[in-house]
Motif scaffolding. Sequence first.
Motif, short mmCIF file in Angstrom:
data_model
loop_
_atom_site.label_atom_id
_atom_site.label_comp_id
_atom_site.label_asym_id
_atom_site.label_seq_id
_atom_site.Cartn_x
_atom_site.Cartn_y
_atom_site.Cartn_z
N GLU A 56 -18.39 5.02 -6.55
CA GLU A 56 -17.78 4.15 -7.20
C GLU A 56 -16.27 4.08 -7.11
OE1 GLU A 56 -19.05 4.68 -11.40
OE2 GLU A 56 -21.31 4.14 -10.74
N VAL A 57 -15.77 5.56 -7.00
CA VAL A 57 -14.15 5.66 -7.23
C VAL A 57 -13.83 5.24 -5.58
CG1 VAL A 57 -12.43 7.35 -7.05
CG2 VAL A 57 -13.98 7.37 -8.65
N GLN A 58 -14.64 5.43 -4.78
CA GLN A 58 -14.19 4.95 -3.24
C GLN A 58 -13.91 3.77 -3.08
OE1 GLN A 58 -13.14 7.17 -0.64
NE2 GLN A 58 -12.58 5.24 0.18
N LEU A 59 -15.12 2.82 -3.89
CA LEU A 59 -15.03 1.54 -3.75
C LEU A 59 -13.77 0.93 -4.26
CD1 LEU A 59 -18.66 0.31 -4.77
CD2 LEU A 59 -17.77 0.07 -2.33
N LYS A 60 -13.19 1.23 -5.30
CA LYS A 60 -11.92 1.20 -5.90
C LYS A 60 -10.49 1.53 -5.07
CE LYS A 60 -13.47 1.73 -10.76
NZ LYS A 60 -13.08 2.62 -11.94
N VAL A 61 -10.86 2.47 -4.48
CA VAL A 61 -9.92 3.12 -3.43
C VAL A 61 -9.72 2.22 -2.32
CG1 VAL A 61 -9.22 4.68 -1.94
CG2 VAL A 61 -9.88 5.53 -4.21
N THR A 62 -10.88 1.83 -1.80
CA THR A 62 -10.80 0.86 -0.48
C THR A 62 -10.39 -0.53 -1.13
OG1 THR A 62 -12.80 1.86 0.32
CG2 THR A 62 -12.30 -0.11 1.01
N ALA A 63 -10.61 -1.06 -2.25
CA ALA A 63 -10.24 -2.31 -2.71
C ALA A 63 -8.54 -2.18 -2.76
CB ALA A 63 -10.72 -2.85 -3.80
N GLU A 65 -6.57 -0.17 -1.46
CA GLU A 65 -5.91 0.22 -0.09
C GLU A 65 -5.71 -1.43 0.67
OE1 GLU A 65 -6.91 4.66 1.24
OE2 GLU A 65 -8.11 3.13 1.86
N ARG A 66 -6.96 -2.40 0.66
CA ARG A 66 -6.63 -3.52 1.21
C ARG A 66 -5.92 -4.57 0.48
NH1 ARG A 66 -13.20 -4.32 1.77
NH2 ARG A 66 -13.33 -3.19 3.57
N ASN A 67 -5.34 -4.03 -0.61
CA ASN A 67 -4.46 -4.80 -1.45
C ASN A 67 -2.98 -4.19 -1.08
OD1 ASN A 67 -3.94 -7.04 -3.21
ND2 ASN A 67 -3.56 -5.83 -4.76
N VAL A 68 -3.06 -3.30 -0.43
CA VAL A 68 -1.56 -2.53 -0.05
C VAL A 68 -1.26 -1.93 -1.24
CG1 VAL A 68 0.36 -2.95 1.31
CG2 VAL A 68 -1.29 -4.58 1.59
N GLU A 69 -2.05 -1.18 -1.95
CA GLU A 69 -1.43 -0.36 -3.03
C GLU A 69 -1.54 0.85 -2.59
OE1 GLU A 69 -3.67 -1.51 -6.62
OE2 GLU A 69 -3.36 -3.63 -6.57
N VAL A 70 -0.80 1.89 -3.43
CA VAL A 70 -0.56 3.33 -3.19
C VAL A 70 -1.80 3.94 -4.29
CG1 VAL A 70 0.86 5.36 -3.38
CG2 VAL A 70 1.98 2.96 -2.71
N PHE A 139 -1.15 2.55 -7.79
CA PHE A 139 -0.11 2.02 -8.09
C PHE A 139 0.10 0.56 -7.20
CE2 PHE A 139 0.72 6.32 -8.86
CZ PHE A 139 0.94 6.59 -10.34
N PRO A 140 0.46 -0.55 -7.97
CA PRO A 140 0.88 -1.52 -7.12
C PRO A 140 2.22 -1.31 -6.39
CG PRO A 140 1.70 -2.03 -9.37
CD PRO A 140 0.69 -1.15 -9.36
N THR A 141 2.37 -2.06 -5.00
CA THR A 141 3.60 -1.72 -4.35
C THR A 141 4.21 -3.07 -4.01
OG1 THR A 141 2.41 -2.26 -2.19
CG2 THR A 141 2.68 0.18 -3.14
N ILE A 142 5.51 -3.16 -3.50
CA ILE A 142 6.42 -4.22 -3.40
C ILE A 142 6.39 -4.42 -1.76
CG2 ILE A 142 8.77 -5.38 -3.40
CD1 ILE A 142 9.23 -3.49 -5.98
N PRO A 143 5.87 -5.50 -1.26
CA PRO A 143 5.76 -5.59 0.15
C PRO A 143 6.88 -5.75 0.89
CG PRO A 143 4.00 -7.16 -1.10
CD PRO A 143 4.70 -6.47 -2.00
N GLN A 144 7.16 -5.21 1.99
CA GLN A 144 8.22 -5.16 2.72
C GLN A 144 8.16 -6.66 3.51
OE1 GLN A 144 9.14 -2.53 6.04
NE2 GLN A 144 10.86 -1.95 4.84
N ASP A 145 9.42 -7.25 3.47
CA ASP A 145 9.46 -8.45 4.31
C ASP A 145 9.35 -8.07 5.88
OD1 ASP A 145 10.11 -9.97 1.95
OD2 ASP A 145 12.22 -9.97 2.40
N ILE A 146 8.54 -9.07 6.22
CA ILE A 146 8.05 -8.87 7.78
C ILE A 146 9.16 -8.81 8.58
CG2 ILE A 146 7.11 -9.84 9.84
CD1 ILE A 146 5.00 -11.19 7.81
N TRP A 147 10.41 -9.53 8.32
CA TRP A 147 11.51 -9.28 9.33
C TRP A 147 12.09 -8.12 9.27
CZ3 TRP A 147 16.08 -8.19 6.82
CH2 TRP A 147 16.25 -8.37 5.84
N LEU A 148 11.91 -7.18 8.16
CA LEU A 148 12.70 -5.85 8.16
C LEU A 148 11.76 -4.86 9.07
CD1 LEU A 148 13.03 -5.37 4.28
CD2 LEU A 148 14.92 -5.40 6.00
N ARG A 149 10.50 -5.29 9.42
CA ARG A 149 9.81 -4.30 10.32
C ARG A 149 9.87 -4.39 11.73
NH1 ARG A 149 4.15 -5.97 6.90
NH2 ARG A 149 5.02 -5.63 5.05
#
Length: 344
Positions: A56-63, A65-70, A139-149
């Motif tokens: 159950e915890v792994q399902l939450k972790v996978t979700a 990570e797919r949402n680009v969270e830490v 934790f939610p993250t602040i996505p980095q702008d693509i142009w910065l990458r």
Amino acid sequence: MVDVAGSIGSVLSPVLEVGKWSAAPIWRQFKYLYNYNTNFKNLEKQVDQLKNMRDEVQLKVTAAERNVEVIKQNVKDWQKDVEKTITEAEQLIQGKANNPQCFKGLWSNYKQSKKAFKLKREDIDPLLQKEKEFDQVSFPTIPQDIWLRSNEDYLAFESRTSMLKNVWDALNDENVYMIGVYGMGGIGKTTLVQKVGGEAKDKLFEDTVFVEVTQNFDIKKVQTELADKLGVKFSNETERADKLYERLRSSTKIVLILDNIWEDIDLKTIGIPSKTDREGCKLLITTRNLDVLEKMGSTNNFQMGVLEEEEAWNLFWKMAGNLVIEFSIVCFLGLPNFYNVQIY
């Protein structure tokens, strides 16, 4: 006679005490043999519960990570401990299956039963009790702008080298607050400031924030985009400018790029600090008109001119080379109906 009985009692009392205290450890050791099957049944039951909780915890972790969270560090540590404990428990359960049920196996049974009991109580139970801690695993993250990458879209033209250096030097100057880049539309102002901003984030600043203002200036839209990129949350409409102001003012090193400004803007109405109250915040602005920058108080302004002829051709071939080649082939072969094209 009473004295004799009292004397005997006084002698036996310590003996009985010793017997009572020595019997307790003996019983504790014997109960591991007596509860051999019970201890293993309880262990197997708890292992199954731990596996379910792990999944159950792994399902939450996978979700997450797919949402680009830490993922929280305590969750990672728990997952590591769970895998280790499950492996140890399964090895012990398998050892029970291989253990002979005879007198020669009594000592082994005792040790296995004791280990099963302690593994359940001291390792698995505490891991299961942490279930409520994992309602939120990240934790939610602040996505980095693509142009910065990536700067793959930037072409290093010689006529732009001095401009890049001037803007870079201004960013590196602690006495400079506002920097302007101006010139006609479509000349590459945005690409240049993104190039400089991306490099500045790696070498000079902790963060670079890019916001396009556009001709139809919408203060709420600009504030919302700024807030999203800075991780600022608004509880009501009236605190927008104040919260952005405090966030930017308290930043030790941040460069804010305001792209495509068409008219002078009162920065404080957005929530952008003034020069005297900016701390580590700097502004990099692009516009078509120099007078916009001057009205906003920018004194470090750099004009971007047109490309040299050779540079312009190089850019043209990079952006449209394949189309030019295909068009030339069609014209050379004189294919019929090429111009008889209907556009829908």
